[in-house]
Write a protein that holds these residues in place. Structure first.
Motif, PDB file in Angstrom:
ATOM      1  N   GLY A 132      27.164  -1.257 -58.183  1.00  0.00           N
ATOM      2  CA  GLY A 132      28.506  -0.835 -58.558  1.00  0.00           C
ATOM      3  C   GLY A 132      29.464  -0.960 -57.402  1.00  0.00           C
ATOM      4  O   GLY A 132      29.103  -0.682 -56.256  1.00  0.00           O
ATOM      5  N   PHE A 150      28.969   1.650 -68.149  1.00  0.00           N
ATOM      6  CA  PHE A 150      29.007   0.513 -67.223  1.00  0.00           C
ATOM      7  C   PHE A 150      29.881  -0.611 -67.783  1.00  0.00           C
ATOM      8  O   PHE A 150      30.694  -1.190 -67.078  1.00  0.00           O
ATOM      9  CB  PHE A 150      27.604  -0.045 -66.970  1.00  0.00           C
ATOM     10  CG  PHE A 150      26.731   0.776 -66.072  1.00  0.00           C
ATOM     11  CD1 PHE A 150      27.203   1.855 -65.355  1.00  0.00           C
ATOM     12  CD2 PHE A 150      25.394   0.443 -65.933  1.00  0.00           C
ATOM     13  CE1 PHE A 150      26.376   2.598 -64.519  1.00  0.00           C
ATOM     14  CE2 PHE A 150      24.557   1.162 -65.095  1.00  0.00           C
ATOM     15  CZ  PHE A 150      25.044   2.241 -64.393  1.00  0.00           C
ATOM     16  N   VAL A 176      30.387  -2.533 -62.563  1.00  0.00           N
ATOM     17  CA  VAL A 176      28.961  -2.493 -62.235  1.00  0.00           C
ATOM     18  C   VAL A 176      28.291  -3.790 -62.675  1.00  0.00           C
ATOM     19  O   VAL A 176      28.333  -4.163 -63.847  1.00  0.00           O
ATOM     20  CB  VAL A 176      28.255  -1.293 -62.899  1.00  0.00           C
ATOM     21  CG1 VAL A 176      26.771  -1.269 -62.523  1.00  0.00           C
ATOM     22  CG2 VAL A 176      28.922   0.019 -62.499  1.00  0.00           C
TER      23      VAL A 176
END
Length: 184
Positions: free
Chosen positions: A83, A61, A67
């Protein structure tokens, strides 16, 4: 069609929430909700079996820079994610010339049905349309996931088409693809 995204220096706020990039220090909060059976499965992934699995995904991430962590203002706890993903579905040929992205989201089960995800998605839509100048957003939900359907309807998404989604745990789920056009 897929706009470039980098949220690494973005912080969005709503009445109850802060949407910001994930940090390694969020690991315990992330694992807390990602390890609960039924949370990830509603989003197409198996719940996490251990903290190392969560750590690897958290690192992804952070590296991918697309995200947001959904953080409660009152206690700074990370309770979910949104996201801004690349569009994965076949869309109308006219849309291929426009900039768009696909939203995906998940929330800690303890915070379901409190309007939190609708609040977070609304803020991300605003960011995508006003700041990133995207032309459209898409999002999908498994047909049995009525809560996700309600979030999308409340935030203005409209039916686009029925689809089958192949999940990360090798199932095929009847799903609905929703569409939202930037009217600005």
């Amino acid at each position: 069609m897929n706009a470039e995204i980098d949220i690494s220096n973005v912080k969005l706020e709503t009445e109850r929430l802060i949407l910001r990039p994930w940090r390694i220090t969020d690991l315990d909060d992330f694992f807390e909700y990602a390890s609960i059976n039924g949370v990830g499965e509603k989003a197409g992934w198996e719940h996490h079996k251990n903290k190392n699995e969560s750590l690897e995904i958290l690192k992804m991430f952070i590296a991918e820079k697309k995200v947001f962590a959904i953080v409660l203002k009152k206690n700074q706890k990370a309770i979910g994610s949104i996201g801004i993903e690349e569009c994965r579905h076949d869309l109308n040929k006219n849309l291929e010339k426009l900039l768009g992205r696909e939203l995906g989201y998940v929330l800690n089960k303890d915070y379901w049905n409190k309007g939190i995800m609708t609040e977070a998605v609304s803020k991300v839509i605003d960011y995508c349309f006003k700041t990133l100048k995207l032309n459209f957003l898409i999002a999908s939900y498994f047909n049995y996931n009525i809560e996700s359907k309600r979030v999308l309807e409340k935030t203005g998404f409209k039916f686009y088409k029925d689809i089958i989604v192949k999940t990360r745990y090798n199932t095929e789920e009847k799903s609905t693809l929703m569409f939202l056009k930037n009217k600005n």
